[in-house]
Each structure stands twice: as C-alpha cells, then as structure tokens.
Design a protein around this motif. Structure first.
Motif, PDB file in Angstrom:
ATOM      1  N   MET A   1      35.762  46.018  40.162  1.00  0.00           N
ATOM      2  CA  MET A   1      36.456  44.845  39.091  1.00  0.00           C
ATOM      3  C   MET A   1      36.917  43.938  40.131  1.00  0.00           C
ATOM      4  O   MET A   1      37.790  43.916  40.983  1.00  0.00           O
ATOM      5  CB  MET A   1      37.379  45.387  38.329  1.00  0.00           C
ATOM      6  CG  MET A   1      38.055  44.477  37.293  1.00  0.00           C
ATOM      7  SD  MET A   1      39.249  45.014  36.189  1.00  0.00           S
ATOM      8  CE  MET A   1      40.188  43.746  35.665  1.00  0.00           C
ATOM      9  N   ASN A   2      36.421  42.482  39.595  1.00  0.00           N
ATOM     10  CA  ASN A   2      37.036  41.144  40.424  1.00  0.00           C
ATOM     11  C   ASN A   2      38.161  40.878  39.687  1.00  0.00           C
ATOM     12  O   ASN A   2      38.435  40.469  38.870  1.00  0.00           O
ATOM     13  CB  ASN A   2      35.800  40.164  40.366  1.00  0.00           C
ATOM     14  CG  ASN A   2      36.414  38.856  41.146  1.00  0.00           C
ATOM     15  OD1 ASN A   2      37.298  38.405  41.182  1.00  0.00           O
ATOM     16  ND2 ASN A   2      35.293  38.599  41.832  1.00  0.00           N
ATOM     17  N   ARG A   3      39.195  40.832  40.571  1.00  0.00           N
ATOM     18  CA  ARG A   3      40.574  40.347  40.271  1.00  0.00           C
ATOM     19  C   ARG A   3      40.991  38.822  40.640  1.00  0.00           C
ATOM     20  O   ARG A   3      41.912  38.545  40.532  1.00  0.00           O
ATOM     21  CB  ARG A   3      41.786  41.231  40.883  1.00  0.00           C
ATOM     22  CG  ARG A   3      41.605  42.597  40.288  1.00  0.00           C
ATOM     23  CD  ARG A   3      42.358  43.695  41.063  1.00  0.00           C
ATOM     24  NE  ARG A   3      43.921  43.440  41.016  1.00  0.00           N
ATOM     25  CZ  ARG A   3      44.818  43.721  41.723  1.00  0.00           C
ATOM     26  NH1 ARG A   3      44.449  44.698  42.700  1.00  0.00           N
ATOM     27  NH2 ARG A   3      46.244  43.439  41.512  1.00  0.00           N
ATOM     28  N   LEU A   4      39.980  38.510  41.508  1.00  0.00           N
ATOM     29  CA  LEU A   4      40.391  36.939  42.139  1.00  0.00           C
ATOM     30  C   LEU A   4      39.696  35.986  41.110  1.00  0.00           C
ATOM     31  O   LEU A   4      38.755  35.616  41.267  1.00  0.00           O
ATOM     32  CB  LEU A   4      39.389  36.727  43.174  1.00  0.00           C
ATOM     33  CG  LEU A   4      40.021  37.568  44.614  1.00  0.00           C
ATOM     34  CD1 LEU A   4      39.024  37.539  45.884  1.00  0.00           C
ATOM     35  CD2 LEU A   4      41.420  36.670  45.191  1.00  0.00           C
ATOM     36  N   SER A   5      40.826  35.240  40.617  1.00  0.00           N
ATOM     37  CA  SER A   5      40.246  34.209  39.358  1.00  0.00           C
ATOM     38  C   SER A   5      41.347  33.196  39.599  1.00  0.00           C
ATOM     39  O   SER A   5      42.544  33.444  39.840  1.00  0.00           O
ATOM     40  CB  SER A   5      40.087  34.880  38.132  1.00  0.00           C
ATOM     41  OG  SER A   5      41.179  35.447  37.765  1.00  0.00           O
ATOM     42  N   ASP A   6      40.937  31.974  39.149  1.00  0.00           N
ATOM     43  CA  ASP A   6      42.065  30.958  38.890  1.00  0.00           C
ATOM     44  C   ASP A   6      42.335  30.638  37.388  1.00  0.00           C
ATOM     45  O   ASP A   6      41.710  31.254  36.594  1.00  0.00           O
ATOM     46  CB  ASP A   6      41.678  29.756  39.676  1.00  0.00           C
ATOM     47  CG  ASP A   6      40.315  29.309  39.354  1.00  0.00           C
ATOM     48  OD1 ASP A   6      39.840  29.400  38.106  1.00  0.00           O
ATOM     49  OD2 ASP A   6      39.606  28.499  39.840  1.00  0.00           O
ATOM     50  N   ARG A   7      43.162  29.612  37.340  1.00  0.00           N
ATOM     51  CA  ARG A   7      43.615  29.234  35.998  1.00  0.00           C
ATOM     52  C   ARG A   7      42.474  28.548  35.308  1.00  0.00           C
ATOM     53  O   ARG A   7      42.700  28.408  34.074  1.00  0.00           O
ATOM     54  CB  ARG A   7      44.945  28.259  36.089  1.00  0.00           C
ATOM     55  CG  ARG A   7      44.463  27.114  36.844  1.00  0.00           C
ATOM     56  CD  ARG A   7      46.007  26.650  37.650  1.00  0.00           C
ATOM     57  NE  ARG A   7      45.620  25.851  38.595  1.00  0.00           N
ATOM     58  CZ  ARG A   7      46.192  24.621  38.988  1.00  0.00           C
ATOM     59  NH1 ARG A   7      47.026  24.113  38.026  1.00  0.00           N
ATOM     60  NH2 ARG A   7      45.910  23.945  40.197  1.00  0.00           N
ATOM     61  N   PHE A   8      41.384  28.220  35.757  1.00  0.00           N
ATOM     62  CA  PHE A   8      40.384  27.438  35.174  1.00  0.00           C
ATOM     63  C   PHE A   8      39.213  28.537  34.729  1.00  0.00           C
ATOM     64  O   PHE A   8      38.085  28.397  34.379  1.00  0.00           O
ATOM     65  CB  PHE A   8      39.708  26.447  35.980  1.00  0.00           C
ATOM     66  CG  PHE A   8      40.740  25.402  36.214  1.00  0.00           C
ATOM     67  CD1 PHE A   8      41.310  24.479  35.489  1.00  0.00           C
ATOM     68  CD2 PHE A   8      41.270  25.464  37.695  1.00  0.00           C
ATOM     69  CE1 PHE A   8      42.143  23.634  35.739  1.00  0.00           C
ATOM     70  CE2 PHE A   8      42.082  24.504  38.104  1.00  0.00           C
ATOM     71  CZ  PHE A   8      42.809  23.465  36.936  1.00  0.00           C
ATOM     72  N   GLY A   9      39.512  29.925  34.969  1.00  0.00           N
ATOM     73  CA  GLY A   9      38.590  31.014  34.722  1.00  0.00           C
ATOM     74  C   GLY A   9      37.368  31.083  35.859  1.00  0.00           C
ATOM     75  O   GLY A   9      36.620  32.053  35.541  1.00  0.00           O
ATOM     76  N   ARG A  10      37.482  30.484  36.965  1.00  0.00           N
ATOM     77  CA  ARG A  10      36.670  30.888  37.907  1.00  0.00           C
ATOM     78  C   ARG A  10      37.092  32.178  38.856  1.00  0.00           C
ATOM     79  O   ARG A  10      38.164  32.267  39.032  1.00  0.00           O
ATOM     80  CB  ARG A  10      36.381  29.522  39.007  1.00  0.00           C
ATOM     81  CG  ARG A  10      36.042  28.175  38.371  1.00  0.00           C
ATOM     82  CD  ARG A  10      36.290  27.152  39.330  1.00  0.00           C
ATOM     83  NE  ARG A  10      37.426  26.819  39.416  1.00  0.00           N
ATOM     84  CZ  ARG A  10      37.973  25.852  40.128  1.00  0.00           C
ATOM     85  NH1 ARG A  10      37.121  24.753  40.798  1.00  0.00           N
ATOM     86  NH2 ARG A  10      39.333  25.664  40.489  1.00  0.00           N
TER      87      ARG A  10
END
Length: 328
Positions: free
Chosen positions: A1-10
């Motif tokens: 599961m990818n946990r690396l996300s930013d506040r813009f949903g990328r």
C-alpha cells in the motif's frame, strides 16, 4: 500500500537517487566553467545508508528508482550499489541517467548487477561543439557508451538533449535521425533556470512548441497519449514506429501529475526540483533513529510537496544549487 501522498492527492512512486555531486563534465547549462563546490566525502551517504533509506522509501510506496549524479558513474564501485538495490521486492524498475563518458567499460557489469535501463545525455553530434558544450567531453566516448548499452541489453535506451538557442537548436532533426537509425527514443528538454547559470539558461531558452516546430520541418509528429507521472509528451514520427519525447518543465508544466521525490547524495530528501524545501535524512540516520521514526519524517515531508514549479516566471534563478547537487 502506497503511503507517500501529498495534500494535493498525488502519490509518489518515483525516486531520483543521486549518488554523487561530482561530474567529469562542465556542461554550460548545468554549472560554470570552474565547476561547483563539492561535499566532503564524509558528508556523502555510504552505500549502506543509501540502501537503508531506499528500503524505507520502497516500503512506503516507491516502485521506480533512477540513479543520478552529478555523474553517477564517477562514484566508485557503483555496480555494487546497483546489486544491493536491485533485489528489493517492491522495486519494479531500476534505471540510470549518465553522460556515458565512462559507460562503455561498465555497461555489462551494470546489467549483471541488476540495472534495467539507461538514459544517456548527448547534446550534439558535432565533436567540436560537443566538446564546447560539455567543456571537455569526448563525443566518441558517448557514442561507444550508447553502442555498449544496447549490446548489453540496458534497454530501452533513451537519449536526452537539452535544447539551447543558438547552440544546438540547428541539430534537432539530425539527432532524431541518429536515434531512429539505432532504434532508440530521443527526448528533447527545455533548459531550466537553475543554479549559478540560471540567467544564461533563460537567454538560451526555447519552449516546447518551438522545439516541435523545428523537428517538424523534417519529421511530421503525431502526439501520443500522455501518461500520468510522465515528464515527456511523446510523439510518433508519422509513417514510422519511431518515437521522440519533448520535456517541458517551463512552458508546459506537468506538475499536477508529478510523482517524484529526490534523495541527494548528502542525504536530503527534496520534494521538488524548484524549491529548497525538504528534509535532512542523513542526520537522523546517523543518530540511530528507527525505521519507523524515519518513515514518519518522510511521510510528513512528502505531504508538503509544493503544487508546482515557477520556472516560467521572469525572475532570478529559482534555485541556486546546481543540477549536479540536486540529482536532476
């Protein structure tokens, strides 16, 4: 599961991994003739430190890694590091960008160590012009490196050219032909206003639309679908299976689909090529932080990834560190 996300949903899945800030060329669009200051050896991450940070980043969601520099092949025993990284289960692709000055004798060893593919910089097909652009590079070394990469199976091989007005813009169709003859993809990059040569780069800037027009004087181009996370708009050369790409970080930003993080050779996680925002991972690493603590630090930093660059603004260079110090 990818946990690396930013506040813009990328979601971040791609890591540009710099293994050195040193380079054996002094390309005019990258650094001044006298070069840039280098970090002392003790400040550069060891292979073991790189391996640990990459393992943590892969567990958080990184699946693609591109090894960069400076010039990565000046880092001693680089195939050893490739061999340490390539077995990671989460890693779908391990690639490298190089100026190819030292590639020919190393290509087979890199392939054996687990490197999948390679990008090679070539900014001119004229030996004298190439020497001037790189301030000392030998085109023959690069050509030998391209041939050896192909024979070693480091494919797909992609060639990169930074386009500069009045310097190499007259060669673009010839560079396309060169790539077509070898069955490889050529990508043309807008020059970016970075580092101490940023103002000079603005003066030589050619936007993507003009790059396309120059190429289309000889080769009609058909746009291909844009893939999320890509830096290039790809085109098929009409009537053929050959492709080129145009990378436009200034005139046609692709920031909204950016999925990249950068780890510098001195252990700083950079969130964007255009900003100094980021976080130092070397200090907590050497202070003995746990993997979980370092993971939390990375996740908090990644969440703050900027919305996009501001290269198009007509101002001073946006980032004073040279490309060789950021990892491209």
């Amino acid at each position: 599961m990818n946990r690396l996300s930013d506040r813009f949903g990328r979601r971040m899945t791609y890591l540009r991994l710099s293994v050195t800030d040193r380079c054996d060329m002094r390309c005019v669009y990258c650094m001044p003739e006298e070069g840039e200051p280098h970090e002392i050896r003790q400040e550069i991450l060891t292979f073991e430190e790189i391996h640990r940070l990459v393992r943590i980043l892969c567990r958080l969601g990184i699946t693609h890694i591109r090894v960069t520099g400076g010039e990565p092949l000046v880092r001693r025993d680089l195939p050893v590091l490739i061999g340490m990284l390539s077995p990671m289960d989460e890693l779908a692709d391990l690639s490298l960008t190089t100026n190819a000055s030292r590639l020919s004798p190393m290509a087979e060893e890199l392939k054996t160590a687990g490197l999948n593919r390679i990008n090679i910089s070539i900014d001119s097909l004229d030996p004298e012009k190439f020497f001037r652009i790189t301030r000392g590079g030998r085109l023959s070394d690069v050509l030998a490196g391209i041939d050896r990469a192909l024979s070693a199976g480091l494919t797909p091989v992609k060639l990169n050219t930074v386009v500069m007005r009045g310097i190499n813009d007259d060669e673009l169709p010839d560079l396309v032909r060169f790539a077509m003859d070898r069955g490889v993809t050529h990508r043309f990059l807008e020059v970016m206003p970075l580092g101490s040569v940023g103002l000079e780069n603005r003066a030589g800037f050619i936007p993507a639309a003009e790059i396309r027009k120059i190429i289309e004087k000889r080769y009609p181009l058909e746009p291909l679908p844009f893939h999320y996370g890509s830096t290039a708009q790809d085109f098929r050369i009409a009537g053929t299976e050959a492709q080129i790409g145009i990378i436009s970080p200034v005139s046609e930003r692709f920031c909204s689909s950016c999925n990249r993080l950068r780890l510098t050779a001195r252990g700083r996680l950079q969130l964007c090529l255009a900003y100094e925002d980021g976080v130092d991972l070397k200090k907590p690493l050497r202070e003995g932080w746990s993997d979980d603590a370092i993971s939390d630090l990375i996740l908090k930093a990644a969440y703050q990834k900027p919305a996009g660059n501001h290269f198009a603004e007509d101002s001073e260079p946006v980032y004073q560190i040279a490309m060789s110090g950021i990892g491209g």
